[in-house]
Structure formats: C-alpha cells, structure tokens
Design an enzyme around this catalytic site. Structure first.
Site, PDB file in Angstrom:
ATOM      1  N   GLU A 127      -0.105 -36.589 -32.538  1.00  0.00           N
ATOM      2  CA  GLU A 127      -1.228 -36.544 -31.570  1.00  0.00           C
ATOM      3  C   GLU A 127      -1.533 -35.121 -31.106  1.00  0.00           C
ATOM      4  O   GLU A 127      -1.335 -34.768 -29.932  1.00  0.00           O
ATOM      5  CB  GLU A 127      -0.930 -37.439 -30.367  1.00  0.00           C
TER       6      GLU A 127
ATOM      7  N   GLU B 292      -0.022 -46.224 -34.629  1.00  0.00           N
ATOM      8  CA  GLU B 292       0.583 -46.780 -33.417  1.00  0.00           C
ATOM      9  C   GLU B 292      -0.363 -47.830 -32.851  1.00  0.00           C
ATOM     10  O   GLU B 292      -1.420 -47.481 -32.309  1.00  0.00           O
ATOM     11  CB  GLU B 292       0.844 -45.679 -32.379  1.00  0.00           C
TER      12      GLU B 292
HETATM   13  C1  GLA Z   1       1.517 -42.084 -27.904  1.00  0.00           C
HETATM   14  C2  GLA Z   1       2.564 -41.292 -28.670  1.00  0.00           C
HETATM   15  C3  GLA Z   1       3.874 -41.984 -28.731  1.00  0.00           C
HETATM   16  C4  GLA Z   1       4.185 -42.601 -27.412  1.00  0.00           C
HETATM   17  C5  GLA Z   1       3.136 -43.624 -27.096  1.00  0.00           C
HETATM   18  C6  GLA Z   1       3.413 -44.315 -25.797  1.00  0.00           C
HETATM   19  O1  GLA Z   1       0.548 -42.583 -28.547  1.00  0.00           O
HETATM   20  O2  GLA Z   1       2.190 -40.923 -29.961  1.00  0.00           O
HETATM   21  O3  GLA Z   1       4.841 -41.042 -29.044  1.00  0.00           O
HETATM   22  O4  GLA Z   1       4.154 -41.638 -26.433  1.00  0.00           O
HETATM   23  O5  GLA Z   1       1.914 -42.991 -26.963  1.00  0.00           O
HETATM   24  O6  GLA Z   1       2.508 -45.282 -25.573  1.00  0.00           O
END
Ligand code: GLA
Length: 671
Positions: A142, A303
């Site tokens: 991210e 994710e």
């Molecule tokens: C993000 C991150 C993860 C974690 C999640 C928690 O998207 O990429 O590492 O922090 O959020 O929801």
C-alpha cells in the site's frame, strides 16, 4: 480461480503452522500471501540474511499444495536500519521526523533506503525466484497509505529540485509557468525552491501540484527499482503486482501499473471507526478504478476484508453474508482472485483488532464457515466467470492530478473529492449502468456517454479528444468548476468554463462556494426536469447560456436568470453542464433521459440492489447483489425475453427473482 488468505507465519509458533495449513486446506483455499512485513526477520542485521523460517514455511505450504505470493518487506524497515541510517525516516510538513515504531517510516527519496531495499529484494528474488510454491510477488505494501505519500525532508528537497530541473529545464521557464512574480517568489537558484512545509498562508498552487506529481513519480521510480531487481533473478512464471488503495494519495496507480503484470487492490468497505460500511456505489467505484488502472485488465483483491478492522478504534462488524456479497461484487467488477485479510487476528502489535477468518483463539467459527461456503459456491463456475468482460457504455473520467488540485484548493468546506465524484457516479450505479474509469488516453469510441466530473484541472489533449468525440456524436457531461485550471494549476484567462466553453455553449462569470450547511436550490424548466426541484450543495456556477439550451435554473432571487444545468448541441453530439452539487434523485432523472437518448439500457432497482453484467462471446453473466441488511427485494431481471439460469441452483428465472438481505446470485444465459 485463486482464493486465499494473508498469513503471517512469523507471528505464530511453528507448531501451529501445520494446524493452520490443514484448516486452510479444509477451507478450500489455494493461495497464501506471506512476508510483506518480515524485513527484520529476513535481515536481522545489515548484510546478514536468514531465510530459514520462510524456507520452512514455504516448504510446508508446498507440501500442502498451496501456491504462495511473497511480499517484499520494505514497508517495515527494521530497528537496526533506522538506528544506523536515521535519515531514511520521512519528514512531515511541519518538519518533524516520523519516528520508528509503526510502518511506512521511510522516504523513497533516500538513496540509502533505495540501496538497502534493492539489496533485500535482490536477495529474496535470488532465494525464492525459482521456488516451486512461489507464483508471484507483491512489492512493498500500500504505497503512500497512512499519510506516507509525501515527505518533506532534505533528501526529498534535493530530489524535488532534480525533478523540477528535468521538467522545466530553466528557472525562467519554471518562474514563468508557476507565476512566481506573485509575492516576490521568483527563484534565482534551484536550491531556493522549498518543499511545501507549513507557511503562514498557503503555498503557490503550481508548486504544490508539482510537488504531488514529484511524490507520485518518486514512488513509481522506487517501485520500478524493486520490479527491475526482481526480474533479474525470478522465473518468468512468477508475476509482480502491488496492492493499491484509491484514497486520493499522491500516488499515480496507472503510471506505476505500467511496470506490473497486473494490479492488486485492498478492499475494505468498512474500516476503523466507521459506523457503517461505505455505500455500494462507493465500493463499486473503487473496483471500476482498479479495472481502469491497467486498461480493463482483471486484477487481484490481495486483501478482502473478512472481519471487523481497526487499530485503537474498531468499527462496524460485517454481518453474516457481507463477506460473500463483497466478494461477489469484486469478482463481478473485474477481480479474478480474492485473498482474505487475514487468516487469524494477531494477538499483539498495532493490529490486534484487525480481525481475520479466525479470531485470536484460532478456532474456526462463523467467518470460517462463510469463506468455506463462498469457495464451495464459486468452485463450479468461477473459472469461466472471471474470463468474462465488463462492457461499459459509460466512461467516467478520473485523473489523480485533478484530485490533487482539488485537495490543494477545495474552495468549499463542503467539498470532498471522492464524495463529489460519487455524487455524479452514484446515479449511474443506481441505474445499473456499467461504468469504466478512464484517464483520457483510452479509445473513447466504445462509449456512448463520458462523464467528466469536477474537471477543475484540465488537460489540452483531453479537451481536444473530448471535442472530437462529441463532434462524432458522443455525449459528454461536465459538472461544476470545469475548465478553471491549466496543467500548471494556473487559472485560465478565458471566460469559464475556459477551453471547453465552446463545446458547452455557455459562459460563467459568477459562481459561489456554498459553506457549512448553506444550500441553494434549482428548478427544472424543461423536460426531463420540468417542475422538479433540488437543493444544491457545495458549489454554484451561475451559467449564461450562449448556444446551449437551459434545462434548470436557480431559485435564488439574485441569480434566477442564470442557468444551473444546460445542454448544448456540438457537431453530431451533445454536451451537458451541471453547474452545481445537485441531489441524487434529481440527477438520476436527468441521467435516465440522457441514457435513453443515447441508447444505453437503464435498469432501475432499489438503491441497495446492484446488477452487474459480464460478457463472453458465448455467455452473459448477471450478478444481482442486495447490499441491504434489513430486507429482501423482488428484483425484476433486465433484458427479459430469454430466461436467466441461477448458476448455483440451476433455477430458471423469467422475470423476477427474490434476493434476500445481503443476498447475491449469479445468473447465466447463452448468447
Ligand atoms: C491494510 C494493510 C494491512 C493491514 C490491513 C488492516 O490494508 O495492507 O497490512 O493493515 O489494512 O485492515
């Protein structure tokens, strides 16, 4: 189709791994992402690499038949690195160094950090580049998220100067295009140019926009460094992707995606302290952005939320059914793989309350059963479903630079870029009209309508392409504050809406920012808006119609002679201008008329119902989703005349189908 979990073997005793992998096998997943935060473990001290834990974990995953995506762990530089090289730490706009203790604590403009990153990525690539279980890589995590997109330190400043020299060549050119004559800001040396740390007033908007462009370019270059390094040693069968977020960061996803095999996205319809999930349209818009990031190519959701998320604040608990609903929404809009975050909630660290499929006790429960049901439901048809394509008649213009220009000068305290994009996106979503997100280089001819919302920062080449598109018969919808700025973030010297005034057939000399709770209101004076009224928010362009037809006017007595919405014929096409922040239903009424006139099928459903189509040459797939938590709906199916078959139950539907609350179904029919 790949369906998997994000797993952190380094956070659990090795004795637990086998149990986890067996539970994952029983769950039915086939891919696991690991390693994106494990720098300290892999390189416990500078130059010493220890892959033993991940070797063991990967071999065990391979034995259990799983494919693995490996993360490059550069989002978490370890303590030894920060102790030895404290200058890699980022600096915020107050000139404060961001300390060690969480993540994303680095600036991409530190050459030391670039070297250290290259080293560990190289080592990992050499070590796992041919591991039979490893199918691909996720670079970092991210980029730019959690305010890490802009850094204002000395390294950033030097790199900014280099970037500016490359862009402008001479200080004369820069001074000219930024208008630094204003307030005696003419630069006589590059080193005089500041990174925009706080000042008493506000920085030059051109400097601020170029700084955002520089930050985005710096991240693109940093990512390319990782990609190029991996490509040197990994096998051709291993892909490289990155898990993006789309929250208005100084990151250019489209530009960065050029170096990736495909993009990934982290889908959290609810996060942190949110009391409710974001709207179905808001989630859909993000998926459309993902699809538009690499010219319609499918993407991964690296994710996908599986439980309530938060750090010190936890929000809404997704209801039974949300997991499947948001998974089906993602696939129906272009995702070809779903990886759930996370396998099991961490017992320690910042993210103890970022819940997973398993909670802290590690015992399978409701969410485990839900994921199992999703995987079982998808198994018979998903591989075919993901080969189908979303075919959109409507395009929606999105340029991150326009977003940044608005962030620099929001002008109204009611203004929020994403909310205002949604203002003009949601009615199309409600009408279940597919939308592609475009940047302006795409082939416009496939679209019947192009919506160009809040087009504040304009680009000449885009303007010219839009004019050509309308002349050939296309329809463009502009909205308020169009045409104000050129690419240097300098205000046009043409009467608004500037360079597109001719195609819109209007002039704007008066305009108003609506503040706090202030509202204005408009009244329709010709079909389809005749007799209808709407409160308006955020902004009012008081339009003078030149060649355009007036569809609605302001009710404010001072400006009752001014147009609020206009329609202009231009060549063989039409240009609409919506000069204010109108409300949803009023806009939907106008969109229905525009879509009917341009031959776009409209399928009106309750706003909680979402209908998405994907096509192959032989089949049509129709997803019907009910985002409502309170009630089921009888949904009339679109395009009747040939029955739809429920792909899971085999049931045939002619006209209607009942979709229970949080229900989702996929129907198919031959072409
Ligand atoms: C993000 C991150 C993860 C974690 C999640 C928690 O998207 O990429 O590492 O922090 O959020 O929801």
């Amino acid at each position: 189709m790949y369906i998997g979990v994000d797993y952190y073997p380094e956070q659990w005793p090795k004795e637990r791994w086998n149990t986890d992998l067996e539970l994952m096998q029983q769950l039915g997943i086939n891919v696991i992402r690991i390693g994106e935060f494990a720098w300290g473990l892999i390189e416990p001290e500078e130059g010493t690499f220890d892959f033993s834990l991940f070797d063991e974990a990967l071999d065990l995953m391979y034995e259990h038949g799983f494919d693995v995506v490996l993360g490059t762990p550069t989002a978490t530089p370890p303590a030894w690195l920060i102790e030895k090289y404290p200058d890699v730490l980022p600096v915020d706009k107050y000139g404060r160094k961001i300390g060690f203790g969480a993540r994303r604590h680095y600036t991409v403009n530190s050459e030391v950090y670039q070297c250290l990153s290259k080293k560990i990525v190289q080592k990992m690539g050499e070590h796992y580049g041919h591991h039979p279980a490893v199918i691909g890589w996720q670079t970092d995590n991210e980029y730019g998220h959690e305010q890490s997109d802009r850094s204002y330190g000395e390294y950033d400043k030097q790199a900014f100067h280099t970037w500016l020299q490359k862009k402008y060549g001479t200080l004369d050119e820069l001074n000219e295009r930024w208008g630094t004559i204003f307030w005696s800001q003419t630069y006589t040396k590059w080193c005089q140019i500041p990174v925009p740390t706080v000042v008493y007033q506000e920085h030059n908007p051109s400097l601020l926009l170029d700084f955002d462009r520089f930050c985005a370019d710096a991240y693109t270059r940093y990512n390319k460094l990782q990609v190029d390094t991996l490509r040197e040693s990994i096998s051709d069968r291993q892909f490289i992707t990155h898990n993006f977020v789309y929250t208005g960061l100084a990151i250019d996803q489209l530009d960065m995606a050029k170096d990736l095999d495909f993009i990934s996205f982290d889908n959290y319809p609810v996060w942190g302290g949110l009391a409710e999930p974001i709207t179905p349209a808001a989630i859909a818009r993000q998926h459309d952005l993902c699809r538009g990031t690499k010219d319609g190519k499918n993407y991964w959701v690296m994710e996908e939320l599986s439980g309530a998320q938060g750090w010190s604040q936890i929000g809404y608990l997704p209801r039974p059914g949300h997991l499947k609903l948001w998974t089906y929404q993602a696939i129906s809009r272009g995702a070809e793989a779903i990886v759930y975050f996370r396998w099991r909630a961490a017992r320690y660290g910042t993210e103890q309350f970022c819940h997973g499929i398993l909670d802290h006790d590690g015992k399978p429960g409701r969410k485990y059963a839900e994921v199992k049901d999703v995987i079982a439901s998808l198994a018979p048809f998903a591989d075919k479903w993901i080969t189908s394509k979303v075919q959109a008649d409507v395009a929606f213009y999105h340029d991150p630079e326009n977003d940044w220009a608005w962030q620099i000068q929001p002008q109204s305290d009611q203004f929020n870029y994403i909310n205002e994009c949604l203002r003009f996106y949601a009615p199309a979503h409600d009408l279940n009209v597919q939308t592609d997100m475009i940047r302006g280089h795409e082939d416009f001819s496939t679209y019947k309508v192009i919506i160009v919302p809040i087009y504040f920062l304009t680009k000449k080449h885009v303007n010219d392409r839009l004019k050509d598109y309308v002349k050939r018969g296309g329809t463009v919808i502009f909205t308020y504050r169009t045409g104000v700025k050129n690419e240097d973030n300098v205000v046009t010297d043409l009467t608004l809406p500037g360079d597109v005034a001719d195609m819109a057939g209007i002039s704007i000399r008066d305009y108003e920012s609506l503040r706090e709770q202030k509202r204005s209101s408009i009244r329709g004076i010709s079909a389809p808006l005749l007799t209808h009224t709407s409160p308006v928010h955020v902004w009012c362009d008081y339009i003078e119609a030149d060649s355009a037809e007036v569809l609605a006017v302001y009710e404010d007595e001072w400006f009752s002679d001014k147009a609020a919405i206009t329609k202009n014929s231009y060549g063989n096409g039409h240009v609409y201008y919506i000069g204010c922040g109108v409300e949803h239903d009023f806009l939907k009424r106008l969109y229905i008329d525009i879509f009917n006139n341009t031959g776009i099928a409209v399928h009106e459903t309750p706003s909680n119902i979402e209908v998405i189509r994907r096509e192959t040459s032989s089949h049509s797939y129709l997803t019907v989703l009910n985002h409502g938590v309170n009630q089921g709906y009888d949904v009339e199916l679109p395009d009747q005349g040939q029955p739809w078959k429920d792909i899971e139950t085999g049931k045939i539907y002619d006209r209607n189908v009942h979709v229970p609350r949080l229900g989702c179904l996929v129907c198919v029919r031959d072409k």
